[in-house]
Design a protein around this motif. Structure first.
Motif, PDB file in Angstrom:
ATOM      1  N   ALA A  13      85.450 116.098  50.261  1.00 53.15           N
ATOM      2  CA  ALA A  13      85.247 116.338  48.826  1.00 53.15           C
ATOM      3  C   ALA A  13      85.882 115.170  48.080  1.00 53.15           C
ATOM      4  O   ALA A  13      86.978 114.731  48.430  1.00 53.15           O
ATOM      5  CB  ALA A  13      85.884 117.650  48.407  1.00 53.15           C
ATOM      6  N   ARG A  14      85.179 114.667  47.068  1.00 53.35           N
ATOM      7  CA  ARG A  14      85.692 113.533  46.280  1.00 53.35           C
ATOM      8  C   ARG A  14      85.544 113.848  44.800  1.00 53.35           C
ATOM      9  O   ARG A  14      84.448 114.175  44.330  1.00 53.35           O
ATOM     10  CB  ARG A  14      84.913 112.272  46.613  1.00 53.35           C
ATOM     11  N   LEU A  15      86.631 113.740  44.065  1.00 53.73           N
ATOM     12  CA  LEU A  15      86.636 113.960  42.620  1.00 53.73           C
ATOM     13  C   LEU A  15      86.512 112.600  41.939  1.00 53.73           C
ATOM     14  O   LEU A  15      87.301 111.688  42.197  1.00 53.73           O
ATOM     15  CB  LEU A  15      87.924 114.655  42.196  1.00 53.73           C
ATOM     16  N   ILE A  16      85.499 112.477  41.064  1.00 51.28           N
ATOM     17  CA  ILE A  16      85.190 111.235  40.361  1.00 51.28           C
ATOM     18  C   ILE A  16      85.347 111.478  38.863  1.00 51.28           C
ATOM     19  O   ILE A  16      84.841 112.475  38.341  1.00 51.28           O
ATOM     20  CB  ILE A  16      83.723 110.805  40.643  1.00 51.28           C
ATOM     21  N   ASP A  17      86.014 110.563  38.160  1.00 51.84           N
ATOM     22  CA  ASP A  17      86.149 110.743  36.715  1.00 51.84           C
ATOM     23  C   ASP A  17      84.883 110.290  35.994  1.00 51.84           C
ATOM     24  O   ASP A  17      83.927 109.834  36.624  1.00 51.84           O
ATOM     25  CB  ASP A  17      87.411 110.055  36.178  1.00 51.84           C
ATOM     26  N   SER A  18      84.879 110.395  34.678  1.00 50.80           N
ATOM     27  CA  SER A  18      83.677 110.090  33.892  1.00 50.80           C
ATOM     28  C   SER A  18      83.292 108.611  33.940  1.00 50.80           C
ATOM     29  O   SER A  18      82.173 108.254  33.583  1.00 50.80           O
ATOM     30  CB  SER A  18      83.864 110.530  32.443  1.00 50.80           C
ATOM     31  N   ASN A  19      84.191 107.754  34.416  1.00 53.44           N
ATOM     32  CA  ASN A  19      83.906 106.321  34.552  1.00 53.44           C
ATOM     33  C   ASN A  19      83.510 105.943  35.979  1.00 53.44           C
ATOM     34  O   ASN A  19      83.332 104.767  36.276  1.00 53.44           O
ATOM     35  CB  ASN A  19      85.119 105.495  34.127  1.00 53.44           C
ATOM     36  N   GLY A  20      83.409 106.918  36.864  1.00 50.58           N
ATOM     37  CA  GLY A  20      83.030 106.656  38.242  1.00 50.58           C
ATOM     38  C   GLY A  20      84.190 106.283  39.156  1.00 50.58           C
ATOM     39  O   GLY A  20      83.982 105.867  40.291  1.00 50.58           O
ATOM     40  N   VAL A  21      85.407 106.439  38.677  1.00 49.78           N
ATOM     41  CA  VAL A  21      86.600 106.118  39.464  1.00 49.78           C
ATOM     42  C   VAL A  21      86.990 107.322  40.313  1.00 49.78           C
ATOM     43  O   VAL A  21      87.051 108.450  39.814  1.00 49.78           O
ATOM     44  CB  VAL A  21      87.770 105.711  38.532  1.00 49.78           C
ATOM     45  N   THR A  22      87.248 107.084  41.594  1.00 48.11           N
ATOM     46  CA  THR A  22      87.691 108.160  42.477  1.00 48.11           C
ATOM     47  C   THR A  22      89.123 108.552  42.124  1.00 48.11           C
ATOM     48  O   THR A  22      90.027 107.711  42.130  1.00 48.11           O
ATOM     49  CB  THR A  22      87.629 107.712  43.961  1.00 48.11           C
ATOM     50  N   LEU A  23      89.308 109.830  41.806  1.00 46.94           N
ATOM     51  CA  LEU A  23      90.640 110.347  41.498  1.00 46.94           C
ATOM     52  C   LEU A  23      91.345 110.842  42.758  1.00 46.94           C
ATOM     53  O   LEU A  23      92.552 110.697  42.890  1.00 46.94           O
ATOM     54  CB  LEU A  23      90.539 111.471  40.465  1.00 46.94           C
ATOM     55  N   LEU A  24      90.574 111.436  43.662  1.00 47.42           N
ATOM     56  CA  LEU A  24      91.137 111.928  44.916  1.00 47.42           C
ATOM     57  C   LEU A  24      89.998 112.273  45.857  1.00 47.42           C
ATOM     58  O   LEU A  24      88.944 112.751  45.423  1.00 47.42           O
ATOM     59  CB  LEU A  24      91.991 113.179  44.672  1.00 47.42           C
ATOM     60  N   GLN A  25      90.209 112.020  47.134  1.00 44.59           N
ATOM     61  CA  GLN A  25      89.257 112.427  48.164  1.00 44.59           C
ATOM     62  C   GLN A  25      90.038 113.142  49.251  1.00 44.59           C
ATOM     63  O   GLN A  25      91.106 112.680  49.651  1.00 44.59           O
ATOM     64  CB  GLN A  25      88.528 111.224  48.745  1.00 44.59           C
ATOM     65  N   CYS A  26      89.510 114.260  49.715  1.00 47.31           N
ATOM     66  CA  CYS A  26      90.162 115.043  50.764  1.00 47.31           C
ATOM     67  C   CYS A  26      89.140 115.464  51.810  1.00 47.31           C
ATOM     68  O   CYS A  26      87.960 115.597  51.525  1.00 47.31           O
ATOM     69  CB  CYS A  26      90.819 116.285  50.179  1.00 47.31           C
ATOM     70  N   ALA A  27      89.646 115.712  52.997  1.00 43.39           N
ATOM     71  CA  ALA A  27      88.805 116.144  54.111  1.00 43.39           C
ATOM     72  C   ALA A  27      89.097 117.603  54.452  1.00 43.39           C
ATOM     73  O   ALA A  27      90.121 118.161  54.058  1.00 43.39           O
ATOM     74  CB  ALA A  27      89.069 115.269  55.329  1.00 43.39           C
ATOM     75  N   ASN A  28      88.194 118.176  55.189  1.00 37.88           N
ATOM     76  CA  ASN A  28      88.350 119.523  55.726  1.00 37.88           C
ATOM     77  C   ASN A  28      89.434 119.496  56.801  1.00 37.88           C
ATOM     78  O   ASN A  28      89.448 118.608  57.651  1.00 37.88           O
ATOM     79  CB  ASN A  28      87.009 119.947  56.333  1.00 37.88           C
ATOM     80  N   THR A  29      90.344 120.456  56.772  1.00 39.61           N
ATOM     81  CA  THR A  29      91.385 120.572  57.799  1.00 39.61           C
ATOM     82  C   THR A  29      91.525 122.026  58.234  1.00 39.61           C
ATOM     83  O   THR A  29      92.625 122.518  58.452  1.00 39.61           O
ATOM     84  CB  THR A  29      92.742 120.045  57.289  1.00 39.61           C
ATOM     85  N   ASN A  30      90.397 122.724  58.349  1.00 41.11           N
ATOM     86  CA  ASN A  30      90.460 124.163  58.623  1.00 41.11           C
ATOM     87  C   ASN A  30      90.328 124.518  60.094  1.00 41.11           C
ATOM     88  O   ASN A  30      90.003 125.642  60.434  1.00 41.11           O
ATOM     89  CB  ASN A  30      89.434 124.928  57.781  1.00 41.11           C
ATOM     90  N   GLY A  31      90.615 123.596  60.994  1.00 44.01           N
ATOM     91  CA  GLY A  31      90.540 123.895  62.421  1.00 44.01           C
ATOM     92  C   GLY A  31      91.472 125.031  62.835  1.00 44.01           C
ATOM     93  O   GLY A  31      91.128 125.844  63.683  1.00 44.01           O
TER      94      GLY A  31
END
Length: 88
Positions: A13-31
């Motif tokens: 999942a990647r959160l992008i602001d209104s200017n297209g800048v990545t604020l944070l990206q995270c991966a699944n860790t539900n193993g």
């Protein structure tokens, strides 16, 4: 049990602001902890409401738990978009 769920699936999942800048990206860790979906990791890691007019890109359509959490964490749900690649 389906073997796909015994390890962390390659979901992000990647959160992008209104200017297209990545604020944070995270991966699944539900193993091991089944609620550690990529979206939940992102929500917890970001630590505040998602900014107005930001977008969330996800590799897999959010489940109901994640969809509810996303709804609760969006500063302006009317202008917040979730874009996913695959409908599981």
């Amino acid at each position: 049990t389906d073997p796909r769920y015994k390890k962390d699936r390659d979901i992000w999942a990647r959160l992008i602001d209104s200017n297209g800048v990545t604020l944070l990206q995270c991966a699944n860790t539900n193993g091991k902890i089944k609620t550690r979906h990529a979206e939940m990791n992102l929500i917890q890691g970001f630590g505040k409401k998602f900014p107005a007019e930001s977008h969330l890109f996800v590799s897999l359509k959010p489940c109901r738990m994640c969809a509810a959490a996303i709804w609760e964490n969006a500063e302006d749900i009317e202008n917040f978009k979730v874009i996913y690649i695959e409908d599981d």
